[in-house]
Design a protein around this motif. Structure first.
Motif, PDB file in Angstrom:
ATOM      1  N   THR A   5       0.856  -1.171   0.000  1.00 59.10           N
ATOM      2  CA  THR A   5       0.000   0.000   0.000  1.00 59.10           C
ATOM      3  C   THR A   5       0.898   1.229   0.000  1.00 59.10           C
ATOM      4  O   THR A   5       1.784   1.358   0.833  1.00 59.10           O
ATOM      5  N   SER A  18      -7.547   7.203  -2.348  1.00 60.63           N
ATOM      6  CA  SER A  18      -8.429   6.055  -2.575  1.00 60.63           C
ATOM      7  C   SER A  18      -7.658   4.745  -2.399  1.00 60.63           C
ATOM      8  O   SER A  18      -6.452   4.675  -2.646  1.00 60.63           O
ATOM      9  N   ALA A  19      -8.353   3.723  -1.994  1.00 65.10           N
ATOM     10  CA  ALA A  19      -7.740   2.404  -1.798  1.00 65.10           C
ATOM     11  C   ALA A  19      -7.187   1.865  -3.108  1.00 65.10           C
ATOM     12  O   ALA A  19      -6.115   1.251  -3.142  1.00 65.10           O
ATOM     13  N   LYS A  20      -7.889   2.107  -4.206  1.00 64.39           N
ATOM     14  CA  LYS A  20      -7.432   1.639  -5.526  1.00 64.39           C
ATOM     15  C   LYS A  20      -6.106   2.301  -5.901  1.00 64.39           C
ATOM     16  O   LYS A  20      -5.176   1.645  -6.355  1.00 64.39           O
ATOM     17  N   SER A  21      -6.007   3.607  -5.701  1.00 59.95           N
ATOM     18  CA  SER A  21      -4.768   4.330  -6.011  1.00 59.95           C
ATOM     19  C   SER A  21      -3.636   3.898  -5.089  1.00 59.95           C
ATOM     20  O   SER A  21      -2.495   3.737  -5.526  1.00 59.95           O
ATOM     21  N   ALA A  23      -3.231   1.013  -3.706  1.00 57.74           N
ATOM     22  CA  ALA A  23      -2.790  -0.323  -4.121  1.00 57.74           C
ATOM     23  C   ALA A  23      -1.954  -0.249  -5.394  1.00 57.74           C
ATOM     24  O   ALA A  23      -0.960  -0.962  -5.542  1.00 57.74           O
ATOM     25  N   ALA A  24      -2.334   0.639  -6.330  1.00 59.25           N
ATOM     26  CA  ALA A  24      -1.619   0.762  -7.596  1.00 59.25           C
ATOM     27  C   ALA A  24      -0.322   1.557  -7.458  1.00 59.25           C
ATOM     28  O   ALA A  24       0.625   1.340  -8.199  1.00 59.25           O
ATOM     29  N   GLU A  57       3.246  -1.126 -12.980  1.00 65.65           N
ATOM     30  CA  GLU A  57       1.994  -1.412 -12.270  1.00 65.65           C
ATOM     31  C   GLU A  57       2.234  -1.937 -10.860  1.00 65.65           C
ATOM     32  O   GLU A  57       1.451  -1.679  -9.957  1.00 65.65           O
TER      33      GLU A  57
END
Length: 110
Positions: A5, A18-21, A23-24, A57
């Motif tokens: 993270t 955001s959680a998505k960002s 993680a990425a 990624e």
């Protein structure tokens, strides 16, 4: 893919909310820039392009100073210094273009 993270964007350094960002490792704008980056791919094989995209990624390549990146090796045991024109991995030391260099070029083009 790693289960890391990130709290700040690996490209611009802004905080990720955001959680998505997180993680990425990239915010939506930087991720879009990276996807749209135009880099000359004719000198690279298809597996090198795929490896460069995976490296980005996975957040396994990070800018450490002007045009110099730190990139994690495929097996995760080494860290290489990468510039768009050179890399200290085995392929780079032989004078061969490696996927680390391609990833650096893609990030700088974004």
């Amino acid at each position: 893919m790693q289960n890391t993270t990130h709290t700040h964007c690996l490209r611009c350094g802004r905080p990720l909310t955001s959680a998505k960002s997180q993680a990425a490792g990239y915010g939506p704008t930087c991720a879009r820039h990276i996807r749209r980056a135009q880099v000359e791919l004719t000198d690279y094989k298809a597996h090198q392009v795929a490896s460069a995209i995976d490296l980005i990624e996975d957040g396994a390549i990070v800018l450490i100073r002007d045009q110099v990146f730190a990139a994690v090796s495929t097996d995760g045991t080494e860290t290489h210094l990468v510039h768009p024109a050179a890399c200290n991995c085995k392929a780079g030391l032989r004078g061969t273009r490696c996927y680390h260099q391609l990833a650096a070029r893609m990030l700088l083009a974004a």
